[in-house]
Design a protein around this motif. Structure first.
Motif, PDB file in Angstrom:
ATOM      1  N   GLU A  13      -4.808  36.732  42.146  1.00 21.53           N
ATOM      2  CA  GLU A  13      -4.868  35.484  41.388  1.00 21.53           C
ATOM      3  C   GLU A  13      -6.144  34.725  41.734  1.00 21.53           C
ATOM      4  N   ASP A  14      -6.709  34.073  40.738  1.00 20.20           N
ATOM      5  CA  ASP A  14      -7.946  33.315  40.900  1.00 20.20           C
ATOM      6  C   ASP A  14      -7.602  31.884  41.330  1.00 20.20           C
ATOM      7  N   PRO A  15      -8.021  31.457  42.546  1.00 20.91           N
ATOM      8  CA  PRO A  15      -7.697  30.099  42.992  1.00 20.91           C
ATOM      9  C   PRO A  15      -8.224  29.016  42.052  1.00 20.91           C
ATOM     10  N   ALA A  16      -9.400  29.242  41.457  1.00 20.32           N
ATOM     11  CA  ALA A  16      -9.961  28.235  40.546  1.00 20.32           C
ATOM     12  C   ALA A  16      -9.088  28.079  39.311  1.00 20.32           C
ATOM     13  N   GLU A  17      -8.595  29.192  38.785  1.00 13.10           N
ATOM     14  CA  GLU A  17      -7.730  29.127  37.598  1.00 13.10           C
ATOM     15  C   GLU A  17      -6.414  28.427  37.931  1.00 13.10           C
ATOM     16  N   LEU A  18      -5.829  28.776  39.088  1.00 13.54           N
ATOM     17  CA  LEU A  18      -4.595  28.108  39.495  1.00 13.54           C
ATOM     18  C   LEU A  18      -4.842  26.620  39.735  1.00 13.54           C
ATOM     19  N   GLY A  19      -5.998  26.296  40.336  1.00 21.00           N
ATOM     20  CA  GLY A  19      -6.326  24.905  40.595  1.00 21.00           C
ATOM     21  C   GLY A  19      -6.445  24.094  39.321  1.00 21.00           C
ATOM     22  N   THR A  20      -7.057  24.683  38.299  1.00 24.28           N
ATOM     23  CA  THR A  20      -7.180  23.991  37.018  1.00 24.28           C
ATOM     24  C   THR A  20      -5.811  23.736  36.405  1.00 24.28           C
ATOM     25  N   ARG A  21      -4.943  24.723  36.463  1.00 24.81           N
ATOM     26  CA  ARG A  21      -3.597  24.559  35.905  1.00 24.81           C
ATOM     27  C   ARG A  21      -2.810  23.499  36.668  1.00 24.81           C
ATOM     28  N   LEU A  22      -2.910  23.534  38.000  1.00 26.76           N
ATOM     29  CA  LEU A  22      -2.190  22.554  38.806  1.00 26.76           C
ATOM     30  C   LEU A  22      -2.727  21.151  38.547  1.00 26.76           C
ATOM     31  N   HIS A  23      -4.037  21.029  38.455  1.00 28.35           N
ATOM     32  CA  HIS A  23      -4.650  19.718  38.217  1.00 28.35           C
ATOM     33  C   HIS A  23      -4.205  19.145  36.874  1.00 28.35           C
ATOM     34  N   GLU A  24      -4.224  19.953  35.836  1.00 31.31           N
ATOM     35  CA  GLU A  24      -3.814  19.481  34.521  1.00 31.31           C
ATOM     36  C   GLU A  24      -2.356  19.020  34.536  1.00 31.31           C
ATOM     37  N   GLU A  25      -1.524  19.760  35.259  1.00 29.73           N
ATOM     38  CA  GLU A  25      -0.105  19.394  35.339  1.00 29.73           C
ATOM     39  C   GLU A  25       0.089  18.065  36.066  1.00 29.73           C
ATOM     40  N   LEU A  26      -0.589  17.889  37.202  1.00 27.72           N
ATOM     41  CA  LEU A  26      -0.434  16.656  37.970  1.00 27.72           C
ATOM     42  C   LEU A  26      -1.011  15.462  37.226  1.00 27.72           C
ATOM     43  N   ALA A  27      -2.137  15.663  36.533  1.00 27.92           N
ATOM     44  CA  ALA A  27      -2.780  14.567  35.808  1.00 27.92           C
ATOM     45  C   ALA A  27      -1.975  14.139  34.590  1.00 27.92           C
ATOM     46  N   ALA A  28      -1.112  15.019  34.082  1.00 23.24           N
ATOM     47  CA  ALA A  28      -0.345  14.725  32.866  1.00 23.24           C
ATOM     48  C   ALA A  28       0.938  13.953  33.146  1.00 23.24           C
ATOM     49  N   GLN A  29       1.180  13.604  34.415  1.00 25.03           N
ATOM     50  CA  GLN A  29       2.396  12.883  34.785  1.00 25.03           C
ATOM     51  C   GLN A  29       2.077  11.415  35.040  1.00 25.03           C
ATOM     52  N   ALA A  30       2.895  10.538  34.484  1.00 25.60           N
ATOM     53  CA  ALA A  30       2.720   9.100  34.713  1.00 25.60           C
ATOM     54  C   ALA A  30       3.230   8.727  36.103  1.00 25.60           C
ATOM     55  N   PHE A  31       2.826   7.560  36.572  1.00 23.29           N
ATOM     56  CA  PHE A  31       3.286   7.035  37.857  1.00 23.29           C
ATOM     57  C   PHE A  31       4.293   5.915  37.627  1.00 23.29           C
ATOM     58  N   ASP A  32       5.318   5.890  38.453  1.00 21.41           N
ATOM     59  CA  ASP A  32       6.212   4.734  38.522  1.00 21.41           C
ATOM     60  C   ASP A  32       5.714   3.884  39.680  1.00 21.41           C
ATOM     61  N   THR A  33       4.884   2.898  39.379  1.00 15.24           N
ATOM     62  CA  THR A  33       4.211   2.162  40.442  1.00 15.24           C
ATOM     63  C   THR A  33       5.148   1.258  41.234  1.00 15.24           C
ATOM     64  N   ALA A  34       6.371   1.050  40.747  1.00 18.08           N
ATOM     65  CA  ALA A  34       7.331   0.224  41.489  1.00 18.08           C
ATOM     66  C   ALA A  34       7.964   1.007  42.631  1.00 18.08           C
ATOM     67  N   THR A  35       8.096   2.327  42.473  1.00 10.42           N
ATOM     68  CA  THR A  35       8.794   3.130  43.479  1.00 10.42           C
ATOM     69  C   THR A  35       7.896   4.178  44.129  1.00 10.42           C
ATOM     70  N   GLN A  36       6.752   4.514  43.510  1.00  8.41           N
ATOM     71  CA  GLN A  36       5.893   5.583  44.019  1.00  8.41           C
ATOM     72  C   GLN A  36       4.565   5.032  44.518  1.00  8.41           C
ATOM     73  N   TRP A  37       4.006   5.720  45.508  1.00  3.08           N
ATOM     74  CA  TRP A  37       2.618   5.459  45.844  1.00  3.08           C
ATOM     75  C   TRP A  37       1.742   6.015  44.727  1.00  3.08           C
ATOM     76  N   PRO A  38       0.605   5.388  44.467  1.00  2.00           N
ATOM     77  CA  PRO A  38      -0.184   5.746  43.276  1.00  2.00           C
ATOM     78  C   PRO A  38      -1.162   6.891  43.501  1.00  2.00           C
ATOM     79  N   VAL A  39      -0.755   7.902  44.251  1.00  2.00           N
ATOM     80  CA  VAL A  39      -1.656   9.023  44.522  1.00  2.00           C
ATOM     81  C   VAL A  39      -0.854  10.319  44.544  1.00  2.00           C
ATOM     82  N   ARG A  40      -1.464  11.359  43.987  1.00  2.00           N
ATOM     83  CA  ARG A  40      -0.840  12.674  43.889  1.00  2.00           C
ATOM     84  C   ARG A  40      -1.888  13.708  44.294  1.00  2.00           C
ATOM     85  N   ILE A  41      -1.523  14.632  45.200  1.00  2.00           N
ATOM     86  CA  ILE A  41      -2.475  15.609  45.731  1.00  2.00           C
ATOM     87  C   ILE A  41      -2.012  17.019  45.384  1.00  2.00           C
TER      88      ILE A  41
END
Length: 450
Positions: free
Chosen positions: A107-135
């Motif tokens: 598996e290509d780490p760059a390809e997996l990284g792009t897929r993971l990044h797109e998935e994490l970026a596509a999720q909204a934050f609940d700023t009342a209950t969550q910290w505003p950072v996702r890694i």
């Protein structure tokens, strides 16, 4: 396919407290709250990068934990109180989720990284209950080979993300939080910023900045482009990539003794006036506000909108460049204010029938914040149409300037009913032509007797 993991990074002994939200936090929180839930993620601030030759996972985790100690905005929640006023709650302890994806042998780490990044970026934050950072992190051979950072816009703006990435890199390379804190002074934390904003000095600054903004609103033309009718269509996005522009911009800036940002702003104003059939231009300019001493290295939502008005934008371009530089200084100086208070003031003036300037043309110089995508082997100007966006009410166009090692890119999103694709092409190529022509012109001869 390998199995993904969710690692919880413990954080403790951090700064804690609560207080009113800052101007920036309130403005972004309010804007996101009014969006349909599916649109909220487009306000996220995200960046991702491959790591070559790789980084041991414990080094990254230690750096992330230290990063939380440096910047309170990363462990701050936002929640309205009983009176409906938005407040920030800084947590001194908790856990940060790190999404791990080990890459398989083939598996290509760059390809997996792009897929993971797109998935994490596509999720909204609940700023009342969550910290505003996702890694997110992709590992291969025991090393982190790709990293993704996604933050709520209530926590950072583009300049804040740039500083955050720089700090994380320094921590991974062995710098201590104490060393970085000393180097980054001054860097006001969000609670400290809110304290300033509610002080007598802060209120005076807010009132003065909004007064200047409204003064320009009353002077500018109420409409630059003709009104449109019919159902809104999707907004095309055009990207002009010019390898010749970086050096040309620097040459024009040096000739007229102005900043490179003023050169790009001048060309954008000139083309706006030309395509609108007007002699003047009004641009809503995004200002990072890091020139303010106490906010020079702040990681938060500091950026604001400045109103730039150029009455004679179709004059000789060298003159336009010089006058743009002078006018931009005032625009930048008055871009730090309470945006919700300004919006209420604009609503009141509009209800009273006051004619206010067109604010539908947006310029954002992101060259120091977001790198332009590389295009190896391209040594000529190219124009591409990478994506279409949902209609954005009240927007004629938004133009971003981006820089890579090889070229300067101008990314433009526009209302096709106002600026159809051929007009967008003329706009972008026109900016390039103005700057290249000015850069190639012979220097003026010195005055006799000088």
């Amino acid at each position: 396919m390998t199995t993904r993991q969710l690692l919880e990074l413990a954080f403790s002994s951090g700064r804690t407290g609560s207080g009113p939200a800052t101007w920036g936090q309130r403005a972004i929180w309010d804007a996101v709250r009014q969006l349909p839930s599916a649109d909220a993620p487009r306000y996220n601030i995200a960046t991702a990068a491959p790591l070559d030759p790789g980084l041991p996972l414990p080094v990254l985790l230690t750096a992330l934990e230290r990063l939380l100690h440096l910047h309170d905005s990363l462990h701050t929640r936002l929640r309205p109180d009983e009176a409906g006023d938005l407040r920030q709650l800084v947590d001194g302890e908790g856990t940060l989720a790190v999404h791990l994806w080990p890459a398989g042998e083939h598996e290509d780490p760059a390809e997996l990284g792009t897929r993971l990044h797109e998935e994490l970026a596509a999720q909204a934050f609940d700023t009342a209950t969550q910290w505003p950072v996702r890694i997110g992190a992709v590992t291969a051979g025991g090393l982190v080979r790709h990293i993704s950072l996604v933050l709520s816009h209530t926590a950072v703006d583009g300049s804040g993300m740039s500083r955050l990435v720089a700090d994380l890199s320094a921590l991974c390379l062995g710098s201590s939080p104490e060393e970085l804190a000393e180097l980054r002074e001054p860097a006001r934390q969000p609670l400290e910023e809110a304290e300033f904003q509610t002080s007598e000095r802060g209120l005076r600054r807010d009132a003065g900045a909004r007064k200047q903004f409204v003064r320009k609103l009353r002077l500018g033309p109420p409409r630059l482009f003709p009104p449109t009718t019919g159902e809104p269509a999707r907004f095309p996005n055009a990207v002009l990539r010019s390898p010749a522009l970086p050096r040309a911009v620097e040459r024009v800036a040096a000739r007229h003794r102005v900043s490179t940002g003023s050169v790009l702003l001048a060309a954008t104003a000139a083309m706006t006036a030309r395509l609108a059939g007007s002699t003047e231009a009004v641009l809503n300019v995004v200002v990072n506000n890091r020139f303010l001493p106490e906010l020079a290295n702040a990681v938060g939502v500091i950026a604001g909108d400045g109103l730039f008005h150029l009455p004679d934008a179709t004059a000789e371009f060298g003159e336009v460049v010089r006058r743009t530089h002078a006018a931009a200084i005032g625009t930048y100086r008055h871009a730090y204010y309470d945006r919700l208070a300004l919006a209420a003031e604009i609503d009141r003036l509009t209800a009273e029938g006051v004619r206010l300037a067109d604010r539908s043309c947006v310029f954002n110089d992101t060259r120091e914040l977001l790198p332009a995508p590389a295009a190896p082997g391209e040594d000529r100007t190219t124009l591409s149409w990478p994506v279409d966006f949902e209609p954005r009410p009240g927007l004629t166009y938004a133009l971003d300037a981006l820089q890579s090692a090889e070229a300067l890119s101008l990314a433009m999103t526009a209302d096709p009913a106002v600026l159809p694709r051929p007009a967008m092409e003329r706009f972008l190529y026109g900016i390039e032509e103005l700057i290249l022509t000015e850069a190639a012109a012979p220097a003026a001869a010195p005055a006799v007797g000088a």
